[in-house]
Design an enzyme around this catalytic site. Structure first.
Site, PDB file in Angstrom:
ATOM      1  N   HIS A 204     -16.011   3.437  15.129  1.00 55.53           N
ATOM      2  CA  HIS A 204     -17.054   2.552  15.633  1.00 55.53           C
ATOM      3  C   HIS A 204     -18.281   3.106  15.804  1.00 55.53           C
ATOM      4  CE1 HIS A 204     -13.525  -0.622  16.691  1.00 55.53           C
ATOM      5  NE2 HIS A 204     -13.493  -0.007  15.692  1.00 55.53           N
TER       6      HIS A 204
ATOM      7  N   HIS B 161     -19.814  -2.897  22.140  1.00 52.30           N
ATOM      8  CA  HIS B 161     -19.233  -1.791  22.944  1.00 52.30           C
ATOM      9  C   HIS B 161     -20.303  -1.708  24.222  1.00 52.30           C
ATOM     10  CE1 HIS B 161     -17.671  -0.907  19.151  1.00 52.30           C
ATOM     11  NE2 HIS B 161     -16.553  -0.532  19.652  1.00 52.30           N
TER      12      HIS B 161
ATOM     13  N   ARG C  70      -7.764  -7.443  14.284  1.00 52.11           N
ATOM     14  CA  ARG C  70      -6.507  -7.210  13.510  1.00 52.11           C
ATOM     15  C   ARG C  70      -5.299  -7.764  14.109  1.00 52.11           C
ATOM     16  NH1 ARG C  70      -3.917  -1.740  10.609  1.00 52.11           N
ATOM     17  NH2 ARG C  70      -2.448  -3.021   9.279  1.00 52.11           N
TER      18      ARG C  70
ATOM     19  N   GLN D  45       0.749  -1.284  -0.039  1.00 51.84           N
ATOM     20  CA  GLN D  45       0.012   0.037  -0.131  1.00 51.84           C
ATOM     21  C   GLN D  45       0.721   1.194  -0.009  1.00 51.84           C
ATOM     22  OE1 GLN D  45      -2.598   0.404   3.575  1.00 51.84           O
ATOM     23  NE2 GLN D  45      -0.864  -0.257   4.826  1.00 51.84           N
TER      24      GLN D  45
ATOM     25  N   HIS E 272      -3.356   8.319   6.282  1.00 47.09           N
ATOM     26  CA  HIS E 272      -2.766   7.948   5.192  1.00 47.09           C
ATOM     27  C   HIS E 272      -2.200   9.231   4.409  1.00 47.09           C
ATOM     28  CE1 HIS E 272      -4.644   3.624   4.789  1.00 47.09           C
ATOM     29  NE2 HIS E 272      -4.139   3.923   5.942  1.00 47.09           N
TER      30      HIS E 272
ATOM     31  N   HIS F 116     -11.975   4.915  10.443  1.00 48.50           N
ATOM     32  CA  HIS F 116     -11.516   3.968  11.675  1.00 48.50           C
ATOM     33  C   HIS F 116     -12.562   4.172  12.881  1.00 48.50           C
ATOM     34  CE1 HIS F 116      -7.983   2.468  10.024  1.00 48.50           C
ATOM     35  NE2 HIS F 116      -7.510   3.671   9.542  1.00 48.50           N
TER      36      HIS F 116
ATOM     37  N   TYR G   8      -5.095   5.640  18.997  1.00 47.04           N
ATOM     38  CA  TYR G   8      -4.010   4.707  18.301  1.00 47.04           C
ATOM     39  C   TYR G   8      -3.879   5.367  16.937  1.00 47.04           C
ATOM     40  CZ  TYR G   8      -2.645   0.384  15.901  1.00 47.04           C
ATOM     41  OH  TYR G   8      -1.652  -0.480  15.274  1.00 47.04           O
ATOM     42  N   TYR G   9      -4.693   5.807  16.123  1.00 46.59           N
ATOM     43  CA  TYR G   9      -4.095   6.497  14.848  1.00 46.59           C
ATOM     44  C   TYR G   9      -3.528   7.821  14.949  1.00 46.59           C
ATOM     45  CZ  TYR G   9      -5.343   2.593  12.013  1.00 46.59           C
ATOM     46  OH  TYR G   9      -5.283   1.164  11.527  1.00 46.59           O
ATOM     47  N   GLN G  10      -3.975   8.303  16.192  1.00 46.23           N
ATOM     48  CA  GLN G  10      -3.173   9.777  16.332  1.00 46.23           C
ATOM     49  C   GLN G  10      -1.818   9.456  16.820  1.00 46.23           C
ATOM     50  OE1 GLN G  10      -5.037  12.318  19.267  1.00 46.23           O
ATOM     51  NE2 GLN G  10      -3.438  13.528  19.491  1.00 46.23           N
TER      52      GLN G  10
ATOM     53  N   GLU H 287      -4.193 -16.535  51.262  1.00 47.46           N
ATOM     54  CA  GLU H 287      -5.406 -17.249  50.835  1.00 47.46           C
ATOM     55  C   GLU H 287      -6.434 -16.542  51.604  1.00 47.46           C
ATOM     56  OE1 GLU H 287      -4.626 -21.354  51.671  1.00 47.46           O
ATOM     57  OE2 GLU H 287      -4.259 -21.711  49.441  1.00 47.46           O
TER      58      GLU H 287
END
Length: 747
Positions: A429, A478, A452, A140, A196, A427, A269-271, A678
């Site tokens: 949800h 969720h 993934r 890609q 991207h 991306h 995550y993508y940031q 215990e």
């Protein structure tokens, strides 16, 4: 005489180091940035430790020799990983050459680039055809942009080492055609608002800066003009389709993808992933084009973005897995190392960032990294304080957002993440008004993240699995309401992109109360969802508890499901459950087909209580449900023949055949267990009873009673949110008055 090589190295380093950002000022009249020649660095500094580590890695790669294979593999395969290793090593070798002036690093980069220049003119598109924008070296164009961003830095580092003929060859046969390929030949990849495109913009712009090619730099900053991108160009990795006349390019991505608070619409995550090209291109622009004032752009949003990202982490530094996200991605990623150092150097020199850098254990090999290392060594470091906060979403900050509620003490420090954002581009949800809950770094109520296995070639070449669409994006995956077993916006991307919930109010000022409330009226046509979440610290409880009030107003009768994806082992329930001899799926579609029903039963007559343990601690969910309501204990894993999904459990409360509904839940952390002695401590819930005292369109009143019979009363205004509005309410002949949208009363 024996020579101390470390001291010798240090002396050479201090005398020779003239580091700048990757873009050398070879053809510029602007003087180079201040050389790093201060005589107060030592071999124990974080800078020198980083230098030695990178030098060891690069020297090992040089010893192995250069390999530039013909591309054929997906992510995780040899050719894919080899080209990734090549660009990472070349970039690091460039840093070493700038610092040590050892010719072997320049030779290594030159020979590698010449091999790529020989290959590229005849290189076809990558043989794998999965991407909407196939690359050359990679499957890609995104990965090709990764390559060019890194190689721009490597090339810039040795630019003045190369002779004119070598530079001409590299630019004619490799860099110019590569930049054109990523942009002019792939407008659907380059001209978008998406991570991207940010990578593509940075790749073209950074090589343009090294080559002093103003056309490439402007193309990167402002996008390609007069290009048409059809709707069918979008896929799971595509971004927002630009409308005619809409801005594109690096600056547009900076303006459109970030909110004024620094939140990135695709999620943390993508940031994290996008911060690398954002910061690296910004550093290069600051060096070569200071007139743009890139770190001041949009009121300094890049610096704000770093602080937003650091706040979107748990106690271990892992990012909250909102939208498509891999769990375990953290502040230790190289993108965040770069971002933290740059935020310190180009920002206000916040000493809290130094503690993050110290945890990361490495710095960038430039002025920013040097400044951070020196400040740490000189004792300027302070803790990075995380607090309750709102992070707005959308270019103007008016597309919903994320709220993080924080409360507790070391050892039991709680974070609640409440999501009422916009769709989050491709991306995103379908999870409006969802939440997750953490004790320190432990997930207690989890967000699934994505389906993934990144760079694991046997799992779909490391790409997204079909279950990401059929499960991970769906609403039932969720912790939010699902109506009639249908996802929000019926799982339609374009519809979801048009709407977002609205923040009703939030309040973090009281020491013992942190609260957030938001409303959505578009996820389901004809249904209003209003969720209020309170993190409440009180002497009645061992730890802060979460009061969750989820109100629904519908125009017709519906089924409402409210899942809680708890982590751990069931300890006890107070309702009867029926376990089938044969597992059945919960439903047929919209994610329901991926849930096995392990047991089900009717809600308890009073409160329904569900207790589980996780990491030697106990948690109880106490709910106010009607006697006809159902409780379902299910587990992920149905309709999953290739075992692509985790087998995680879920508790679901269900109401059927109702227009309006109210789910009131109290999530209570309590007690602990010591496996050595215990002994269990406080393993029983301290919540004796939860009652709904009043619920109308105007007010909701909830009473929580502890085992010592002390009571807490929570009063919420459902219509008037003004902080100056006076309220008066009579309950059981007792009159209550207050100002603002809510009040908590200890009775």
């Amino acid at each position: 005489m024996k020579i101390n090589t470390s001291v010798l190295h240090l002396c050479t380093f201090l005398l020779a180091f003239s580091a700048t950002t990757y873009a050398q000022n070879h053809n510029s009249e602007k003087p180079v940035q201040t050389a790093i020649v201060e005589q107060n660095l030592d071999e124990n500094s974080l800078f020198d430790q980083t230098l030695q580590k990178i030098k060891k890695e690069v020297d090992a790669e040089i010893a192995r020799g250069i390999d530039v294979p013909i591309p054929k593999d997906l992510a995780g395969g040899y050719t894919h990983e080899r080209h990734k290793k090549n660009y990472a090593t070349a970039q690091n070798a460039g840093d070493l050459y700038r610092i040590e002036k050892d010719e072997k690093y320049a030779i290594y980069i030159k020979e590698m680039l010449l091999q790529y220049a020989e290959m590229f003119p005849e290189l076809p598109l990558h043989p794998e055809e999965r991407s909407y924008a196939r690359g050359k070296l990679f499957w890609q164009s995104l990965n090709d942009s990764n390559w060019l961003v890194a190689m721009s830095q490597a090339y810039g580092s040795i630019y003045d080492y190369l002779d004119k003929e070598e530079r001409n060859q590299l630019e004619k046969d490799l860099f110019l055609p590569y930049a054109d390929f990523l942009s002019l030949e792939n407008p659907k990849f380059f001209n978008r608002i998406h991570n991207h495109s940010t990578w593509g913009n940075a790749a073209v712009g950074m090589i343009g800066l090294v080559m002093d090619n103003e056309g490439l730099v402007n193309r990167a900053l402002y996008g390609i003009k007069n290009t048409n991108i059809s709707e069918d160009a979008r896929d799971d990795d595509g971004g927002r389709i630009l409308k005619p006349g809409q801005k594109a390019g690096f600056l547009a991505n900076l303006e459109e993808a970030f909110s004024p608070s620094g939140y990135y619409t695709e999620g943390p995550y993508y940031q994290r992933y996008a911060m690398y090209p954002f910061i690296m291109f910004a550093k290069a622009l600051e060096d070569k084009r200071p007139d743009i004032k890139i770190f001041e752009h949009k009121d300094g949003v890049l610096i704000k973005a770093v602080n937003a990202l650091l706040n979107l982490t748990d106690a271990d530094g892992d990012f909250f897995p909102l939208n498509d996200a891999q769990k375990g991605m953290s502040i230790y990623n190289q993108s965040i190392v770069i971002a933290v150092d740059a935020a310190y150097y180009y920002g206000d020199r916040s000493p809290g960032l130094l503690s993050v850098a110290q945890k990361q254990g490495r710095v960038t090999l430039d002025e920013a990294g040097k400044a951070v290392a020196e400040a740490i060594r000189s004792g300027e470091i302070q803790d990075f304080e995380k607090s309750s906060m709102n992070l707005s979403d959308g270019p103007l900050g008016n597309n919903g957002g994320i709220t993080i509620l924080r409360q507790g003490k070391p050892g039991n420090n709680y974070s609640l993440v409440y999501k009422y954002t916009s769709q989050g581009d491709s991306h995103g949800h379908y999870d409006k008004l969802s939440f997750s809950f953490y004790n320190e770094g432990e997930e207690i109520i989890q967000d699934y993240g994505f389906a993934r296995f990144v760079n694991i070639e046997p799992k779909n070449g490391g790409g997204y699995l079909k279950e990401n669409t059929t499960w991970a994006k769906q609403s039932i995956a969720h912790n939010t309401i699902v109506q009639n077993e249908t996802s929000h916006f019926e799982g339609d991307f374009d519809t979801g992109s048009n709407y977002n919930p609205e923040l009703y109010f939030s309040d973090f000022a009281p020491d013992d109360i942190k609260i957030v409330s938001a409303i959505d009226t578009n996820a389901y046509t004809g249904t209003k969802m209003h969720r209020t979440m309170v993190m409440l610290e009180n002497e009645l409880f061992q730890n802060p508890v979460i009061l969750d009030i989820f109100r629904l107003e519908g125009e017709k009768e519906n089924q409402y499901d409210l899942p809680f994806y708890y982590q751990g082992q069931i300890i006890n329930t107070n309702f009867e459950i029926n376990t089938p001899e044969q597992l059945q799926k919960l439903g047929k579609e919209n994610g329901y087909q991926h849930l096995w029903v392990e047991s089900s039963g009717k809600a308890a007559e009073s409160n329904t209580k569900f207790t589980w343990s996780n990491n030697r601690k106990f948690y109880t969910l106490t709910q106010v449900l009607d006697k006809n309501d159902e409780v379902i204990l299910a587990r992920i894993g149905a309709t999953d023949p290739e075992f692509n999904l985790r087998r995680d459990p879920v508790y679901i409360s269900r109401k059927q055949g109702v227009k309006d509904a109210l789910f009131v839940s109290v999530l209570e952390p309590h007690g602990s267990y010591d496996p050595v002695t215990e002994l269990g401590k406080n393993s029983f819930s301290q919540v004796n009873e939860v009652q709904v005292i009043k619920n109308t369109t105007a007010y909701t009143v909830v009473e929580i009673t502890g085992y010592d019979e002390q009571q807490i009363l929570f009063l919420l205004s459902n219509k008037e949110v003004s902080r100056d509005k006076k309220h008066q309410l009579t309950i059981n002949n007792e009159e209550f008055s207050w100002v603002g949208p809510y009040i908590v009363i200890n009775k």
